[in-house]
Write a protein that holds these residues in place. Sequence first.
Motif, PDB file in Angstrom:
ATOM      1  N   ILE A   1      48.041  19.717 -13.903  1.00  0.00           N
ATOM      2  CA  ILE A   1      46.849  19.828 -14.068  1.00  0.00           C
ATOM      3  C   ILE A   1      47.111  19.980 -11.623  1.00  0.00           C
ATOM      4  CG2 ILE A   1      45.812  19.116 -15.262  1.00  0.00           C
ATOM      5  CD1 ILE A   1      46.373  16.967 -12.520  1.00  0.00           C
ATOM      6  N   GLY A   2      47.855  20.561 -10.949  1.00  0.00           N
ATOM      7  CA  GLY A   2      47.573  20.548  -9.274  1.00  0.00           C
ATOM      8  C   GLY A   2      48.528  20.902  -9.332  1.00  0.00           C
TER       9      GLY A   2
ATOM     10  N   GLN B   1      55.100  20.097  -4.797  1.00  0.00           N
ATOM     11  CA  GLN B   1      55.342  20.025  -6.213  1.00  0.00           C
ATOM     12  C   GLN B   1      54.229  19.961  -6.840  1.00  0.00           C
ATOM     13  OE1 GLN B   1      58.120  18.539  -6.983  1.00  0.00           O
ATOM     14  NE2 GLN B   1      59.087  17.799  -5.682  1.00  0.00           N
ATOM     15  N   ALA B   2      54.578  20.255  -7.800  1.00  0.00           N
ATOM     16  CA  ALA B   2      53.039  19.896  -8.967  1.00  0.00           C
ATOM     17  C   ALA B   2      52.589  18.444  -9.544  1.00  0.00           C
ATOM     18  CB  ALA B   2      53.904  20.715 -10.839  1.00  0.00           C
ATOM     19  N   VAL B   3      51.790  18.278 -10.087  1.00  0.00           N
ATOM     20  CA  VAL B   3      51.136  17.435  -9.912  1.00  0.00           C
ATOM     21  C   VAL B   3      51.031  17.137 -11.805  1.00  0.00           C
ATOM     22  CG1 VAL B   3      48.946  15.665  -9.203  1.00  0.00           C
ATOM     23  CG2 VAL B   3      50.799  16.511  -7.977  1.00  0.00           C
ATOM     24  N   VAL B   4      51.030  15.961 -12.190  1.00  0.00           N
ATOM     25  CA  VAL B   4      50.981  16.012 -13.760  1.00  0.00           C
ATOM     26  C   VAL B   4      49.694  15.436 -13.822  1.00  0.00           C
ATOM     27  CG1 VAL B   4      52.673  17.060 -14.739  1.00  0.00           C
ATOM     28  CG2 VAL B   4      53.098  14.762 -14.409  1.00  0.00           C
ATOM     29  N   GLN B   5      49.267  14.658 -15.469  1.00  0.00           N
ATOM     30  CA  GLN B   5      48.074  13.964 -15.661  1.00  0.00           C
ATOM     31  C   GLN B   5      48.484  13.455 -16.758  1.00  0.00           C
ATOM     32  OE1 GLN B   5      44.173  14.485 -15.080  1.00  0.00           O
ATOM     33  NE2 GLN B   5      43.333  12.421 -15.133  1.00  0.00           N
ATOM     34  N   ARG B   6      48.814  12.583 -17.767  1.00  0.00           N
ATOM     35  CA  ARG B   6      48.935  12.826 -18.927  1.00  0.00           C
ATOM     36  C   ARG B   6      48.601  10.305 -19.043  1.00  0.00           C
ATOM     37  NH1 ARG B   6      53.197  13.149 -23.510  1.00  0.00           N
ATOM     38  NH2 ARG B   6      53.143  15.463 -22.939  1.00  0.00           N
ATOM     39  N   ASP B   7      49.163   9.833 -19.178  1.00  0.00           N
ATOM     40  CA  ASP B   7      48.858   8.346 -18.264  1.00  0.00           C
ATOM     41  C   ASP B   7      49.513   8.067 -17.425  1.00  0.00           C
ATOM     42  OD1 ASP B   7      51.240   7.554 -19.648  1.00  0.00           O
ATOM     43  OD2 ASP B   7      50.925   7.927 -21.716  1.00  0.00           O
ATOM     44  N   ASN B   8      49.165   6.368 -17.045  1.00  0.00           N
ATOM     45  CA  ASN B   8      50.135   5.889 -15.422  1.00  0.00           C
ATOM     46  C   ASN B   8      51.688   5.820 -16.056  1.00  0.00           C
ATOM     47  OD1 ASN B   8      48.145   6.857 -14.338  1.00  0.00           O
ATOM     48  ND2 ASN B   8      47.399   4.866 -14.245  1.00  0.00           N
ATOM     49  N   ALA B   9      51.741   6.148 -17.465  1.00  0.00           N
ATOM     50  CA  ALA B   9      53.650   5.477 -17.506  1.00  0.00           C
ATOM     51  C   ALA B   9      54.467   6.181 -18.022  1.00  0.00           C
ATOM     52  CB  ALA B   9      53.259   3.849 -18.391  1.00  0.00           C
ATOM     53  N   TYR B  10      54.219   7.588 -18.598  1.00  0.00           N
ATOM     54  CA  TYR B  10      54.942   8.606 -18.982  1.00  0.00           C
ATOM     55  C   TYR B  10      55.665   9.138 -18.541  1.00  0.00           C
ATOM     56  CZ  TYR B  10      56.546  12.551 -21.891  1.00  0.00           C
ATOM     57  OH  TYR B  10      57.060  13.201 -22.614  1.00  0.00           O
ATOM     58  N   TYR B  11      54.963   9.786 -17.378  1.00  0.00           N
ATOM     59  CA  TYR B  11      55.723  10.219 -16.033  1.00  0.00           C
ATOM     60  C   TYR B  11      56.642   9.425 -15.065  1.00  0.00           C
ATOM     61  CZ  TYR B  11      54.102  14.363 -17.536  1.00  0.00           C
ATOM     62  OH  TYR B  11      54.147  15.469 -18.146  1.00  0.00           O
TER      63      TYR B  11
ATOM     64  N   ASP C   1      46.117  10.037 -11.569  1.00  0.00           N
ATOM     65  CA  ASP C   1      45.772   8.645 -12.003  1.00  0.00           C
ATOM     66  C   ASP C   1      44.958   9.114 -13.426  1.00  0.00           C
ATOM     67  OD1 ASP C   1      43.590   6.585 -13.084  1.00  0.00           O
ATOM     68  OD2 ASP C   1      44.988   5.506 -11.892  1.00  0.00           O
ATOM     69  N   GLU C   2      45.119   7.931 -14.331  1.00  0.00           N
ATOM     70  CA  GLU C   2      44.884   8.335 -16.210  1.00  0.00           C
ATOM     71  C   GLU C   2      43.569   8.248 -15.937  1.00  0.00           C
ATOM     72  OE1 GLU C   2      46.406   5.796 -18.994  1.00  0.00           O
ATOM     73  OE2 GLU C   2      46.082   4.435 -17.820  1.00  0.00           O
ATOM     74  N   HIS C   3      42.839   7.752 -15.269  1.00  0.00           N
ATOM     75  CA  HIS C   3      41.041   7.613 -15.670  1.00  0.00           C
ATOM     76  C   HIS C   3      40.669   8.860 -14.322  1.00  0.00           C
ATOM     77  CE1 HIS C   3      42.683   3.461 -16.236  1.00  0.00           C
ATOM     78  NE2 HIS C   3      42.006   3.782 -17.068  1.00  0.00           N
ATOM     79  N   CYS C   4      40.973   9.502 -13.826  1.00  0.00           N
ATOM     80  CA  CYS C   4      40.949  10.713 -13.256  1.00  0.00           C
ATOM     81  C   CYS C   4      40.092  12.380 -14.338  1.00  0.00           C
ATOM     82  CB  CYS C   4      41.135  10.826 -11.806  1.00  0.00           C
ATOM     83  SG  CYS C   4      40.973  11.642 -10.698  1.00  0.00           S
ATOM     84  N   ASP C   5      39.138  11.994 -14.076  1.00  0.00           N
ATOM     85  CA  ASP C   5      38.321  12.601 -15.446  1.00  0.00           C
ATOM     86  C   ASP C   5      38.135  14.699 -14.284  1.00  0.00           C
ATOM     87  OD1 ASP C   5      37.263  14.734 -17.510  1.00  0.00           O
ATOM     88  OD2 ASP C   5      35.447  13.301 -17.415  1.00  0.00           O
ATOM     89  N   LEU C   6      39.017  15.371 -14.062  1.00  0.00           N
ATOM     90  CA  LEU C   6      38.584  16.372 -14.413  1.00  0.00           C
ATOM     91  C   LEU C   6      37.347  17.588 -14.590  1.00  0.00           C
ATOM     92  CD1 LEU C   6      42.958  17.639 -13.167  1.00  0.00           C
ATOM     93  CD2 LEU C   6      40.350  16.533 -11.939  1.00  0.00           C
ATOM     94  N   SER C   7      36.803  16.546 -16.035  1.00  0.00           N
ATOM     95  CA  SER C   7      35.905  17.869 -16.717  1.00  0.00           C
ATOM     96  C   SER C   7      34.461  17.986 -15.619  1.00  0.00           C
ATOM     97  CB  SER C   7      35.055  17.304 -17.383  1.00  0.00           C
ATOM     98  OG  SER C   7      34.356  16.105 -16.848  1.00  0.00           O
ATOM     99  N   THR C   8      34.114  17.060 -14.497  1.00  0.00           N
ATOM    100  CA  THR C   8      33.864  17.163 -12.905  1.00  0.00           C
ATOM    101  C   THR C   8      34.377  17.480 -11.655  1.00  0.00           C
ATOM    102  OG1 THR C   8      32.693  15.103 -13.824  1.00  0.00           O
ATOM    103  CG2 THR C   8      31.339  16.458 -14.189  1.00  0.00           C
ATOM    104  N   ARG C   9      33.872  17.670 -10.886  1.00  0.00           N
ATOM    105  CA  ARG C   9      34.379  17.454  -9.495  1.00  0.00           C
ATOM    106  C   ARG C   9      35.037  15.838  -9.202  1.00  0.00           C
ATOM    107  NH1 ARG C   9      33.596  19.800  -3.394  1.00  0.00           N
ATOM    108  NH2 ARG C   9      35.176  20.486  -3.624  1.00  0.00           N
ATOM    109  N   PRO C  10      35.841  15.627  -9.507  1.00  0.00           N
ATOM    110  CA  PRO C  10      36.332  13.921  -8.884  1.00  0.00           C
ATOM    111  C   PRO C  10      35.132  13.619  -7.332  1.00  0.00           C
ATOM    112  CG  PRO C  10      38.183  14.504  -9.889  1.00  0.00           C
ATOM    113  CD  PRO C  10      37.082  15.886  -9.840  1.00  0.00           C
TER     114      PRO C  10
END
Length: 328
Positions: free
Chosen positions: A139-140, A150-160, A178-187
């Motif tokens: 996602i980033g 580096q790339a930045v990924v998002q799923r949960d705070n344990a998988y990666y 962080d899994e709680h960061c919602d990208l649907s709006t600008r955080p």
Amino acid sequence: MKSKDPGRGYSAHSSRRRAKRTYRTPLPGRHVVFLVLLFIFSGLLAYGSIRLFTYIREAQQARQVADAIRQAYYAVTDAPAQTAALPASTETAAPAPAADIPAPTTNPDLLPARGYPGNPYTIVTSRFREIQKLNDDIIGWLSADDLIDQAVVQRDNAYYLDRDYLGNQNSNGAIFLDEHCDLSTRPYTYLLYGHNMKTGTMFGSLRNYENVTYLTSYPFITFDTAYETGRYAVFAAGTVSTDKSSWQYLDLTRLCSPLASLRSQAIRRLKELSVFDCPLDVRPDDQLLLLITCVEDDSDRRVVAARRIRNNESDASLLDVISHTHVK
């Protein structure tokens, strides 16, 4: 007839024989103890060799995966997001509120939700559409001079924590949002995590920002998401604790709060815990970027904090301000 002297002859000879036999008798278990110690030492040596081999192999694999994604990322030149064709289902949809225009609110302490400037429909840019073919969790993209790219990924705070950017098992992990960061709006705040690798990969190089000479020379960090580009200036770096009983305690989640008062408190605390004093001003409505990694103590975290460069600021003006940073 001479009688035998008890201090001579047979008795003396017998004593010498007994002493000789006693001297030749080995200590019981000596060889067994030696073999056990040798076995333990050999096992530890073999275990250490296997761990070292695995560490080197995984580091190489992580580098190869990161290089492949980097090549795909830079192979695409993005067009401005607003020129991309809109999906048929959204052509008549009402756009999201324009960025930086406060929405009506009854609580003056509540920060308004904001959209992405120039991309109200949150259209994924062509560059990210390309690398999301490799992994749609990407996602980033984070870059900081020659330290991080580096790339930045998002799923949960344990998988990666123990998987690379393609989901393969790897102790180097990946940099993730962080899994709680919602990208649907600008955080208002991005919390990015990565391992503190001794090779310097992932977030192993964050310690460089605790050096004032390095900071004043390279204070800028770029973090682009699938919806917009972003450039940030570092204003704090140091160690915080997740242990409430520690004098270094800071609840980083407060920086994700929509309440201006909580964000102001957390920003002030970040500056207090920083190893240097930076005169760069930071407001509660500024968009923040935090890079977070572990240190020696399980409850401690090394944090590098940066704020988004404002529209009316230039690199030169910011460098002039940051050049007055000094060690506390």
